[in-house]
Design a protein around this motif. Structure first.
Motif, PDB file in Angstrom:
ATOM      1  N   UNK A 237       0.661  -1.414   0.198  1.00  0.00           N
ATOM      2  CA  UNK A 237      -0.153  -0.032   0.154  1.00  0.00           C
ATOM      3  C   UNK A 237       1.130   0.928   0.007  1.00  0.00           C
ATOM      4  N   UNK A 238       1.810   1.073   1.035  1.00  0.00           N
ATOM      5  CA  UNK A 238       3.046   2.409   0.366  1.00  0.00           C
ATOM      6  C   UNK A 238       3.565   2.808  -0.771  1.00  0.00           C
ATOM      7  N   UNK A 239       4.022   1.637  -0.843  1.00  0.00           N
ATOM      8  CA  UNK A 239       4.370   1.576  -2.110  1.00  0.00           C
ATOM      9  C   UNK A 239       4.165   2.464  -3.669  1.00  0.00           C
ATOM     10  N   UNK A 240       2.716   1.526  -3.228  1.00  0.00           N
ATOM     11  CA  UNK A 240       1.281   1.794  -4.328  1.00  0.00           C
ATOM     12  C   UNK A 240       0.766   3.897  -4.036  1.00  0.00           C
ATOM     13  N   UNK A 241       1.298   4.125  -2.977  1.00  0.00           N
ATOM     14  CA  UNK A 241       0.529   5.914  -2.255  1.00  0.00           C
ATOM     15  C   UNK A 241       2.114   6.369  -2.900  1.00  0.00           C
ATOM     16  N   UNK A 242       3.316   6.091  -3.040  1.00  0.00           N
ATOM     17  CA  UNK A 242       3.525   6.949  -3.260  1.00  0.00           C
ATOM     18  C   UNK A 242       3.899   7.176  -5.771  1.00  0.00           C
ATOM     19  N   UNK A 243       3.827   5.588  -5.554  1.00  0.00           N
ATOM     20  CA  UNK A 243       3.471   5.740  -7.284  1.00  0.00           C
ATOM     21  C   UNK A 243       1.708   6.472  -7.373  1.00  0.00           C
ATOM     22  N   UNK A 244       1.011   6.745  -6.489  1.00  0.00           N
ATOM     23  CA  UNK A 244      -0.014   7.687  -7.192  1.00  0.00           C
ATOM     24  C   UNK A 244       0.064   9.267  -6.547  1.00  0.00           C
ATOM     25  N   UNK A 245       1.218   9.092  -5.639  1.00  0.00           N
ATOM     26  CA  UNK A 245       1.725  10.679  -5.716  1.00  0.00           C
ATOM     27  C   UNK A 245       2.788  11.339  -6.700  1.00  0.00           C
ATOM     28  N   UNK A 246       3.706  10.396  -7.072  1.00  0.00           N
ATOM     29  CA  UNK A 246       4.457  10.897  -8.541  1.00  0.00           C
ATOM     30  C   UNK A 246       3.706  10.869  -9.688  1.00  0.00           C
ATOM     31  N   UNK A 247       2.915  10.267  -9.969  1.00  0.00           N
ATOM     32  CA  UNK A 247       1.281  10.440 -11.198  1.00  0.00           C
ATOM     33  C   UNK A 247       1.418  11.360 -11.136  1.00  0.00           C
ATOM     34  N   UNK A 248       0.905  12.149  -9.679  1.00  0.00           N
ATOM     35  CA  UNK A 248      -0.767  13.120  -9.539  1.00  0.00           C
ATOM     36  C   UNK A 248       0.832  14.491  -9.758  1.00  0.00           C
ATOM     37  N   UNK A 249       2.072  13.758  -9.060  1.00  0.00           N
ATOM     38  CA  UNK A 249       3.185  15.436  -9.404  1.00  0.00           C
ATOM     39  C   UNK A 249       2.714  15.541 -10.408  1.00  0.00           C
ATOM     40  N   UNK A 250       3.327  14.113 -11.100  1.00  0.00           N
ATOM     41  CA  UNK A 250       4.029  14.930 -13.421  1.00  0.00           C
ATOM     42  C   UNK A 250       2.532  15.115 -13.778  1.00  0.00           C
ATOM     43  N   UNK A 251       1.539  14.421 -13.647  1.00  0.00           N
ATOM     44  CA  UNK A 251       0.377  15.403 -14.679  1.00  0.00           C
ATOM     45  C   UNK A 251      -0.049  16.643 -13.770  1.00  0.00           C
ATOM     46  N   UNK A 252       0.252  17.601 -12.603  1.00  0.00           N
ATOM     47  CA  UNK A 252       0.158  17.762 -12.708  1.00  0.00           C
ATOM     48  C   UNK A 252       0.953  19.416 -13.000  1.00  0.00           C
ATOM     49  N   UNK A 253       2.788  18.836 -12.704  1.00  0.00           N
ATOM     50  CA  UNK A 253       3.928  19.820 -13.582  1.00  0.00           C
ATOM     51  C   UNK A 253       3.294  19.882 -14.935  1.00  0.00           C
ATOM     52  N   UNK A 254       2.509  18.793 -16.133  1.00  0.00           N
ATOM     53  CA  UNK A 254       2.437  19.460 -17.000  1.00  0.00           C
ATOM     54  C   UNK A 254       1.721  19.950 -17.406  1.00  0.00           C
ATOM     55  N   UNK A 255       0.062  19.515 -16.321  1.00  0.00           N
ATOM     56  CA  UNK A 255      -0.376  20.830 -16.942  1.00  0.00           C
ATOM     57  C   UNK A 255       0.203  22.347 -16.785  1.00  0.00           C
ATOM     58  N   UNK A 256       1.078  22.864 -15.832  1.00  0.00           N
ATOM     59  CA  UNK A 256       1.083  23.761 -15.731  1.00  0.00           C
ATOM     60  C   UNK A 256       1.773  24.072 -16.712  1.00  0.00           C
ATOM     61  N   UNK A 257       3.302  23.190 -17.436  1.00  0.00           N
ATOM     62  CA  UNK A 257       3.071  23.555 -18.705  1.00  0.00           C
ATOM     63  C   UNK A 257       2.642  24.026 -19.494  1.00  0.00           C
ATOM     64  N   UNK A 258       1.461  23.749 -19.682  1.00  0.00           N
ATOM     65  CA  UNK A 258       0.683  23.420 -20.420  1.00  0.00           C
ATOM     66  C   UNK A 258      -0.778  24.190 -20.714  1.00  0.00           C
ATOM     67  N   UNK A 259      -0.743  24.847 -19.595  1.00  0.00           N
ATOM     68  CA  UNK A 259      -1.816  26.019 -19.406  1.00  0.00           C
ATOM     69  C   UNK A 259      -1.736  26.914 -18.447  1.00  0.00           C
ATOM     70  N   UNK A 260      -2.741  27.932 -18.976  1.00  0.00           N
ATOM     71  CA  UNK A 260      -2.105  29.179 -18.215  1.00  0.00           C
ATOM     72  C   UNK A 260      -3.151  29.173 -16.708  1.00  0.00           C
ATOM     73  N   UNK A 261      -3.816  28.191 -16.909  1.00  0.00           N
ATOM     74  CA  UNK A 261      -4.095  28.707 -15.170  1.00  0.00           C
ATOM     75  C   UNK A 261      -4.443  27.329 -14.886  1.00  0.00           C
ATOM     76  N   UNK A 262      -3.857  26.229 -13.977  1.00  0.00           N
ATOM     77  CA  UNK A 262      -4.339  25.099 -13.077  1.00  0.00           C
ATOM     78  C   UNK A 262      -5.304  25.447 -12.019  1.00  0.00           C
ATOM     79  N   UNK A 263      -6.673  24.866 -11.881  1.00  0.00           N
ATOM     80  CA  UNK A 263      -7.655  24.226 -11.414  1.00  0.00           C
ATOM     81  C   UNK A 263      -7.653  23.666 -10.171  1.00  0.00           C
TER      82      UNK A 263
END
Length: 147
Positions: free
Chosen positions: A110-136
Motif C-alpha cells: 500500500x505504501x508503494x502504491x501511494x508513493x506511485x500515485x503521488x508521483x503520477x499526480x505530481x507529474x500530471x500537475x507539472x505537465x498541466x502547469x507547463x501547458x496551461x495558463x491556469x490550473x484549478x
C-alpha cells in the motif's frame, strides 16, 4: 533478529524439557503457560520467517508429546491439558506470525502504491502547469484547493 528469536525459543524448549522442569503432571502446565504468555506471543513479532516460528513451535510440541508418552499420562482427567495447551500455543503463535507477515506485506504494498500515485499526480500537475495558463484543483467536496 531471527537469531534472538531462535535463542529464546531454544531456552524455552530446554526449560520445558526433562532437564529444566519436573514431571509433566506437576508443574509443566504453569511453566508452559508462562512461557507462552511472556515470551512466545510477544516475541513472534521479532521473527521475520514464519517457517522458523513454525519449526520451533512444532519442536516444542513434539518435545511435550514425547514427554507425555515417555513419562506416562497421569490417571486424572486433566492428563491431556499440557498437550492441549502446547498444541494451541503452537497453532496460535503460528497464526499470529502468518497474519503479521501478511499485514506487513500489505502495508508495504500500500505504501508503494501511494508513493506511485503521488508521483503520477505530481507529474500530471507539472505537465498541466507547463501547458496551461491556469490550473484549478478541486478537492473531494468539489471546492477549490489551490489556484
Amino acid at each position: 533478529v531471527n537469531f534472538c528469536y531462535g535463542l529464546g525459543m531454544t531456552c524455552g524448549i530446554l526449560a520445558l524439557s526433562p532437564l529444566g522442569s519436573p514431571a509433566l503432571a506437576s508443574g509443566n502446565l504453569s511453566l508452559s503457560l508462562a512461557y507462552t504468555a511472556f515470551f512466545r506471543l510477544p516475541s513472534v513479532t521479532l521473527a521475520t520467517r514464519t517457517s522458523l516460528v513454525l519449526f520451533l513451535n512444532l519442536l516444542s510440541l513434539v518435545l511435550t508429546l514425547m514427554r507425555a508418552f515417555s513419562e506416562g499420562f497421569p490417571r486424572n482427567l486433566n492428563a491431556g491439558t499440557p498437550l492441549w495447551v502446547e498444541g494451541l500455543s503452537c497453532v496460535v503463535v503460528t497464526l499470529i506470525s502468518i497474519s503479521l507477515q501478511q499485514w506487513l506485506r500489505g502495508a508495504a504494498s500500500q505504501r508503494l502504491h501511494n508513493q506511485k500515485v503521488k508521483a503520477e499526480l505530481s507529474a500530471a500537475t507539472s505537465l498541466l502547469r507547463l501547458t496551461c495558463d491556469a490550473v484549478i484543483e478541486l478537492g473531494e467536496d468539489l471546492k477549490l484547493t489551490s489556484h
